[in-house]
Design a protein around this motif. Sequence first.
Motif, PDB file in Angstrom:
ATOM      1  N   THR A 108     -11.008   5.213   4.007  1.00  0.00           N
ATOM      2  CA  THR A 108     -12.061   5.194   2.997  1.00  0.00           C
ATOM      3  C   THR A 108     -13.346   5.796   3.551  1.00  0.00           C
ATOM      4  O   THR A 108     -13.717   5.544   4.695  1.00  0.00           O
ATOM      5  CB  THR A 108     -12.331   3.740   2.556  1.00  0.00           C
ATOM      6  OG1 THR A 108     -11.103   3.139   2.165  1.00  0.00           O
ATOM      7  CG2 THR A 108     -13.305   3.696   1.401  1.00  0.00           C
ATOM      8  N   PHE A 113     -17.280   2.801   0.174  1.00  0.00           N
ATOM      9  CA  PHE A 113     -16.705   1.465   0.328  1.00  0.00           C
ATOM     10  C   PHE A 113     -17.610   0.409  -0.291  1.00  0.00           C
ATOM     11  O   PHE A 113     -18.831   0.478  -0.204  1.00  0.00           O
ATOM     12  CB  PHE A 113     -16.522   1.166   1.818  1.00  0.00           C
ATOM     13  CG  PHE A 113     -16.086  -0.242   2.112  1.00  0.00           C
ATOM     14  CD1 PHE A 113     -14.752  -0.584   2.070  1.00  0.00           C
ATOM     15  CD2 PHE A 113     -17.018  -1.225   2.423  1.00  0.00           C
ATOM     16  CE1 PHE A 113     -14.341  -1.880   2.346  1.00  0.00           C
ATOM     17  CE2 PHE A 113     -16.623  -2.522   2.702  1.00  0.00           C
ATOM     18  CZ  PHE A 113     -15.275  -2.852   2.662  1.00  0.00           C
ATOM     19  N   ALA A 118     -12.627  -3.808  -1.865  1.00  0.00           N
ATOM     20  CA  ALA A 118     -11.757  -4.255  -0.774  1.00  0.00           C
ATOM     21  C   ALA A 118     -11.083  -5.579  -1.110  1.00  0.00           C
ATOM     22  O   ALA A 118      -9.898  -5.781  -0.817  1.00  0.00           O
ATOM     23  CB  ALA A 118     -12.567  -4.380   0.512  1.00  0.00           C
ATOM     24  N   THR A 122      -6.870  -6.366  -1.584  1.00  0.00           N
ATOM     25  CA  THR A 122      -6.142  -7.312  -0.730  1.00  0.00           C
ATOM     26  C   THR A 122      -5.801  -8.617  -1.446  1.00  0.00           C
ATOM     27  O   THR A 122      -5.222  -9.513  -0.844  1.00  0.00           O
ATOM     28  CB  THR A 122      -6.978  -7.641   0.524  1.00  0.00           C
ATOM     29  OG1 THR A 122      -8.247  -8.189   0.122  1.00  0.00           O
ATOM     30  CG2 THR A 122      -7.226  -6.394   1.350  1.00  0.00           C
ATOM     31  N   ARG A 127      -4.319  -9.123   4.261  1.00  0.00           N
ATOM     32  CA  ARG A 127      -5.588  -8.502   4.621  1.00  0.00           C
ATOM     33  C   ARG A 127      -5.444  -7.888   6.006  1.00  0.00           C
ATOM     34  O   ARG A 127      -5.450  -8.587   7.016  1.00  0.00           O
ATOM     35  CB  ARG A 127      -6.705  -9.541   4.608  1.00  0.00           C
ATOM     36  CG  ARG A 127      -8.033  -8.988   5.087  1.00  0.00           C
ATOM     37  CD  ARG A 127      -9.165  -9.984   4.939  1.00  0.00           C
ATOM     38  NE  ARG A 127      -9.561 -10.147   3.551  1.00  0.00           N
ATOM     39  CZ  ARG A 127     -10.699 -10.737   3.172  1.00  0.00           C
ATOM     40  NH1 ARG A 127     -11.535 -11.209   4.076  1.00  0.00           N
ATOM     41  NH2 ARG A 127     -10.994 -10.854   1.893  1.00  0.00           N
ATOM     42  N   LEU A 130      -9.558  -2.419   8.141  1.00  0.00           N
ATOM     43  CA  LEU A 130     -10.149  -1.370   7.314  1.00  0.00           C
ATOM     44  C   LEU A 130     -10.261  -0.091   8.135  1.00  0.00           C
ATOM     45  O   LEU A 130     -10.522  -0.140   9.340  1.00  0.00           O
ATOM     46  CB  LEU A 130     -11.533  -1.794   6.826  1.00  0.00           C
ATOM     47  CG  LEU A 130     -11.572  -2.990   5.868  1.00  0.00           C
ATOM     48  CD1 LEU A 130     -13.015  -3.433   5.651  1.00  0.00           C
ATOM     49  CD2 LEU A 130     -10.915  -2.642   4.541  1.00  0.00           C
ATOM     50  N   ALA A 161     -18.082  -5.833   5.933  1.00  0.00           N
ATOM     51  CA  ALA A 161     -16.663  -6.155   6.109  1.00  0.00           C
ATOM     52  C   ALA A 161     -16.476  -7.346   7.046  1.00  0.00           C
ATOM     53  O   ALA A 161     -15.775  -8.315   6.719  1.00  0.00           O
ATOM     54  CB  ALA A 161     -15.921  -4.934   6.643  1.00  0.00           C
ATOM     55  N   TRP A 166     -13.136  -9.779   7.439  1.00  0.00           N
ATOM     56  CA  TRP A 166     -12.310  -8.811   8.156  1.00  0.00           C
ATOM     57  C   TRP A 166     -12.572  -8.930   9.654  1.00  0.00           C
ATOM     58  O   TRP A 166     -13.687  -9.227  10.083  1.00  0.00           O
ATOM     59  CB  TRP A 166     -12.601  -7.394   7.686  1.00  0.00           C
ATOM     60  CG  TRP A 166     -11.730  -6.960   6.541  1.00  0.00           C
ATOM     61  CD1 TRP A 166     -10.560  -6.273   6.608  1.00  0.00           C
ATOM     62  CD2 TRP A 166     -11.958  -7.196   5.152  1.00  0.00           C
ATOM     63  NE1 TRP A 166     -10.042  -6.065   5.352  1.00  0.00           N
ATOM     64  CE2 TRP A 166     -10.880  -6.629   4.438  1.00  0.00           C
ATOM     65  CE3 TRP A 166     -12.961  -7.847   4.434  1.00  0.00           C
ATOM     66  CZ2 TRP A 166     -10.784  -6.676   3.057  1.00  0.00           C
ATOM     67  CZ3 TRP A 166     -12.871  -7.898   3.065  1.00  0.00           C
ATOM     68  CH2 TRP A 166     -11.788  -7.320   2.388  1.00  0.00           C
TER      69      TRP A 166
END
Length: 409
Positions: A108, A113, A118, A122, A127, A130, A161, A166
């Motif tokens: 991405t 983004f 995101a 997911t 998950r 990224l 993120a 993440w």
Amino acid sequence: MDLDEWPYPKQPLVPLAETVHERMSVEIFRGCTRGCRFCQAGMITRPVRERSITGIGDMVEQGLKTTGFEEVGLLSLSSADHSEIGDIAKGLADRYEDDKIGLSLPSTRVDAFNIDLANELTRNGRRSGLTFAPEGGSERIRKVINKMVSEDDLIRTVATAYGNGWRQVKLYFMCGLPTETDDDVLQIADMATKVIAKGREVSKSNDIRCTVSIGGFVPKPHTPFQWAPQLSAEETDARLEKLRNKIRGDKKYGRSIGFRYHDGKPGIVEGLLSRGDRRIGAVIRAVYDDGGRFDGWREHFSYDRWMRCAEKALAPFGVDVDWYTTRERTYEEVLPWDHLDSGLDKDWLWEDWQDALDETEVEDCRWTPCFDCGVCPQMDTEIQIGPTGKKLLPLTVKNAAPAPSGHAH
């Protein structure tokens, strides 16, 4: 061309064996006008033509019925740029929530983004990490390649993120870009450490990772860099070694940074094939006759074989591998692919090459006046983008109230 009129493929072949990308792929739009100067695909598939949200929904529905896949890849050259990508992701996630059909995008763009997208991607699947592609380590080199992403953009994105759960980010880069210096590449390490530092700060955890993946740049025909010299294998390897040492030498963040790279020798062979003319046919045949097979696999690749066969096959013509790879071309030179028409005006490509040398960026023509690249009039086409204002409806009505029993009086 209206892509909705071409819902291809309708019945994808399903391999009997498990594959690396075990998913159904749907092309959500074609073309890209971001103008990354290294990207042949983005140049020769211009302009941007989107599939509608309803057309994409129909393709996904048909494809899942005929394949049985449990994941759908929403593919294009820059999928997050689709004008309705948020609604597409939410609509598909809603439709297939009970079936646990996962959604995925390719790498991405940092500036495309957002966390809502995101989360939708997911919602029904696992998950994973990224993936972003800054391509160049320094602001200067990103101007050269027209990758208009700043370091601040990247840090803000990864902070979002990491702050939303993440724990792993992968960053793609290239080594050997035109005008590149050692410092441009070493700044990749600086960027990775800033990513880890910001990730630890916002997540309140040291359990995060950033993987740097870097490959050698190979100039491609029909791009502004078709005239550019390629970095030699020796210089590429030396530059990557310096980067690896800098990452590994960082006592505070180095252990959280993964480093994957491709050495320079396969890139030289790619460059030979990429910008070669018909004389390279004799080289390919010589490599084959010498036992070359499956050279895309590291264990079968022999750089020495390619160089030996190339030297022998090209000697009668007075040229060598360097002539095809590490040599800069002039505007006056007739290029082997000049007779192939991709719709791009050669003068426009040359002007963009000069802009690259001047570190001048060019905007996306979806949002600006036309830059006269030549594609639309030459190919009798035009930019086709939304939004359409439509929504993906559920395939079945969920949680509907039961029909009343008996008869009305």
